[in-house]
Design a protein around this motif. Sequence first.
Motif, short mmCIF file in Angstrom:
data_model
loop_
_atom_site.label_atom_id
_atom_site.label_comp_id
_atom_site.label_asym_id
_atom_site.label_seq_id
_atom_site.Cartn_x
_atom_site.Cartn_y
_atom_site.Cartn_z
N SER A 17 0.95 -1.15 -0.05
CA SER A 17 0.03 -0.03 -0.01
C SER A 17 0.77 1.22 0.08
CB SER A 17 -0.76 -0.12 1.31
OG SER A 17 -0.18 -0.08 2.45
N SER A 22 0.02 2.49 -4.47
CA SER A 22 -1.41 3.19 -4.35
C SER A 22 -1.43 4.07 -5.86
CB SER A 22 -1.22 4.12 -3.42
OG SER A 22 -1.16 3.66 -2.15
N SER A 212 0.64 8.05 1.30
CA SER A 212 0.12 7.22 0.28
C SER A 212 -1.62 7.68 -0.05
CB SER A 212 -0.11 5.61 0.61
OG SER A 212 1.36 5.23 0.35
N MET A 216 -3.55 7.99 -3.39
CA MET A 216 -4.95 7.36 -3.72
C MET A 216 -6.06 8.41 -3.94
SD MET A 216 -5.32 4.47 -0.79
CE MET A 216 -4.04 3.37 -0.32
N THR A 220 -9.80 7.05 -5.44
CA THR A 220 -9.61 5.77 -5.02
C THR A 220 -10.54 5.53 -3.87
OG1 THR A 220 -7.52 5.79 -5.67
CG2 THR A 220 -7.88 4.04 -4.14
#
Length: 520
Positions: A17, A22, A212, A216, A220
């Motif tokens: 992640s 990401s 991250s 994202m 996301t």
Amino acid sequence: MSSNRYPDAVDVAIVGSGPTASAYARILSEEAPGATIAMFEVGPTVSYPPGAHVKNIEDAERRSHAQRASEGPGAGAETVNSPGAVKSGERRARPGTYLLPDGYAFPGEDGLPVAAMSSNVGGMAAHWTAACPRPGGKERIPFLPDLEQLLGDADRLLGVTTHAFDGAPFSDLVRARLAAAVDAGRTPDARVQPMPLAVHRREDGGLVWSGSDVVMGDATRENPQFELFDESLVARVLVDEDGRAAGVEVRDRRSGESRQVAARYVVVGADALRTPQLLWASGIRPAALGRYLNDQAQVVFASRLHGVTADDAPRAADGALSEQSGVAWVPYTDEAPFHGQIMQLDASPVPLAEDDPVVPGSIVGLGLFCAKDLQREDRVAFDDDARDSYGMPAMRIHYRLTERDHSVLERARQEIVRLGKAVGEPLDERPFVLPPGASLHYQGTTRMGEYDDGASVCSPDSEVWDVPGLFVAGNGVIPTATACNPTLTAVALAVRAARKIAEKLTGTLLMSELDNRLTK
């Protein structure tokens, strides 16, 4: 955030992640919105939004707890708060990271004694310095004609700016003094300039560091087809009888139960040590796997700005010190194969006399990162007869500095002293060379190649040779010897690969929708 009730099947399974994993989730959410995506992270969620930089946690106790929770099997070990502190020779990690317990060096080799990892949602991007310089000269990947555009895409995903410290009172002074010593004969892009940073300012003036979570983005987080599963160890990539990636085997670290999740595409974006570890454990073992491992040897120094007074350094409204010196960048060149970061230190690294008041922001740290002489024998190998704390094949690092590496290091020592004197008054006579592994910038172990010639693991699209549907991500994909911080480049490569998956998925999804309509 989903509980660990794993789906039976998804279009894309993402392992890890961090910022590159990401980036896959973000690009797929934007460009293949109908695709189902599952992301698996071995560590816990330590910040909110998930993946946020722990430096944004204002409460010191909560921030320390988040760092400890990121240290996986190393939690509870003594850590250091400054990269320079590891010069003592003690093997201590920085907060939020943990060291290999063994296998980090062998007789006659330099090894990577302070090679470190983190286990948390967001990966190392929850703890990094957020420096995002662009590669130059031989750092750049020569067979990617779209690299510059991809770097711009990576800037967007990471939220990169060169203006975060525009108001810092000493930043212009520091850069001017460095430029006088460095810029002659350099092209404009290689001259001293503000460091590109993944950071932005809130309306109240406070800094927000990108993790991250920024990569994202809302695209996301608001994607109903995306799920993030923390404390989930992917132990194996599944490969079907045709040799194509078919999914992952994942173990719930809370319950201990294992599941197989089918996937059309699998992305492994753990880090430059654990990504090849997972491929090895899965029986996917191309000749170059784990090889061409490279770190960036790091030299550090400190200097005190002269000609500045306390009147030049006002305090912030709440009484805390405001940022004074910003972050200056001395870019890599092929002729001077090191990359420089110069920034304010919170305190002097050497004791000063009690009657010697320090002007806030006047102590600056200088760091030069050196490009490695790439060697096939520099590698992370895996021991099938020994297991690490996660039950995976134990890592064994083989790593040597060559004569060329020692020559570059000596040049860097001389250069950093010269720069320290140009900036101000050096606080010590000699610079320090940090132990191998201190940069945290490990690369090359799943390196990209233009052709499948046995010297690379994946294609220019980051797809593993001979295993269709399996993609690798992270700093390990970078095939060149870099001195600059590698995150921006690694995210750029992830963007390229994610778009290839999105193109394939979009076509498949459209055909599936058309078939459904015809059936009805």
